[in-house]
Design an enzyme around this catalytic site. Sequence first.
Site, short mmCIF file in Angstrom:
data_model
loop_
_atom_site.label_atom_id
_atom_site.label_comp_id
_atom_site.label_asym_id
_atom_site.label_seq_id
_atom_site.Cartn_x
_atom_site.Cartn_y
_atom_site.Cartn_z
N GLY A 48 0.77 -1.24 0.00
CA GLY A 48 0.00 0.00 0.00
C GLY A 48 0.80 1.29 0.00
O GLY A 48 0.36 2.29 -0.55
N ASP A 107 -3.93 1.79 11.40
CA ASP A 107 -5.29 1.47 11.85
C ASP A 107 -5.21 1.03 13.32
O ASP A 107 -5.13 1.88 14.21
CB ASP A 107 -5.82 0.39 10.90
CG ASP A 107 -7.29 0.10 11.06
OD1 ASP A 107 -8.10 0.98 10.78
OD2 ASP A 107 -7.63 -1.03 11.44
P1 IMP Z 1 -2.96 -2.11 11.33
O1 IMP Z 1 -1.86 -3.12 11.49
O2 IMP Z 1 -4.22 -2.52 12.03
O3 IMP Z 1 -2.55 -0.72 11.71
O4 IMP Z 1 -3.39 -2.16 9.83
C1 IMP Z 1 -2.79 -1.43 8.87
C2 IMP Z 1 -3.13 -2.01 7.50
O5 IMP Z 1 -4.53 -2.29 7.37
C3 IMP Z 1 -2.83 -0.99 6.44
O6 IMP Z 1 -1.49 -1.08 6.02
C4 IMP Z 1 -3.81 -1.35 5.37
O7 IMP Z 1 -3.26 -2.36 4.53
C5 IMP Z 1 -5.00 -1.93 6.09
N1 IMP Z 1 -6.09 -0.93 6.23
C6 IMP Z 1 -6.54 -0.36 7.38
N2 IMP Z 1 -7.54 0.51 7.15
C7 IMP Z 1 -7.73 0.52 5.80
C8 IMP Z 1 -8.63 1.25 4.93
O8 IMP Z 1 -9.47 2.09 5.32
N3 IMP Z 1 -8.50 0.99 3.59
C9 IMP Z 1 -7.60 0.10 3.09
N4 IMP Z 1 -6.75 -0.59 3.86
C10 IMP Z 1 -6.81 -0.39 5.22
MG MG Z 2 -0.62 -1.60 4.27
#
Ligand code: IMP
Ligand code: MG
Length: 180
Positions: A48, A107
């Site tokens: 991403g 996130d």
């Molecule tokens: P975390 O480890 O929970 O912080 O997740 C981060 C990853 O979740 C990001 O690198 C994204 O790949 C995915 N992600 C979280 N929210 C979104 C969103 O709103 N759209 C697309 N991908 C998301």
């Molecule tokens: Mg990502």
Amino acid sequence: MRTIDEQGYHFEEWLTPSQIAKDVKQVAQQISADYKDKEPLFVVVLNGAFVFASDLIRALEDVRCEITFIRVSSYWGMSSTGQLEFIVPLQQVVENRDVIIVEDIVDTGLTIHQLKAHMRGLGANTVSVATMLFKPAKLEYEDARPEYVGREISEEFVIGYGLDFDGFVRNLDAIYKVKE
Ligand code: IMP
Ligand code: MG
């Protein structure tokens, strides 16, 4: 306002390309001020973050830097802590380096929480995080709070500018929010 329909969901444009460019520039200026006399190593989290990283490093002012890429996947096993799987492992020595992890969105913070621990374990001098988007209401790991943020967002799902929906729509030049 531009709209996109993807897999039965309706998305509306939230950040235009020029708004994104302003946010990126502001992040680049902060990093440039903080890293002027260092030689940071940017570690871009695939897939991403490649779009944001590409714009970010070209907007830096007078920062001698290197860039490398990793690809990780978080999964939850039987234990209560999530495990990080390295699909593309780190190819560069981070020992004694000032590392800046580049993400598309933070996130829960699980990915960053684990990556920071990984970099510290490998002897990085400092580890900070630059992300295009940050969902503070969803943060579960305080140490994953990013130092450099393009824009904060509430809990909605967003796509475009590198962010995918089941692998697609990363190529959109704007960021779109899902509408119920
Ligand atoms: P975390 O480890 O929970 O912080 O997740 C981060 C990853 O979740 C990001 O690198 C994204 O790949 C995915 N992600 C979280 N929210 C979104 C969103 O709103 N759209 C697309 N991908 C998301
Ligand atoms: Mg990502």
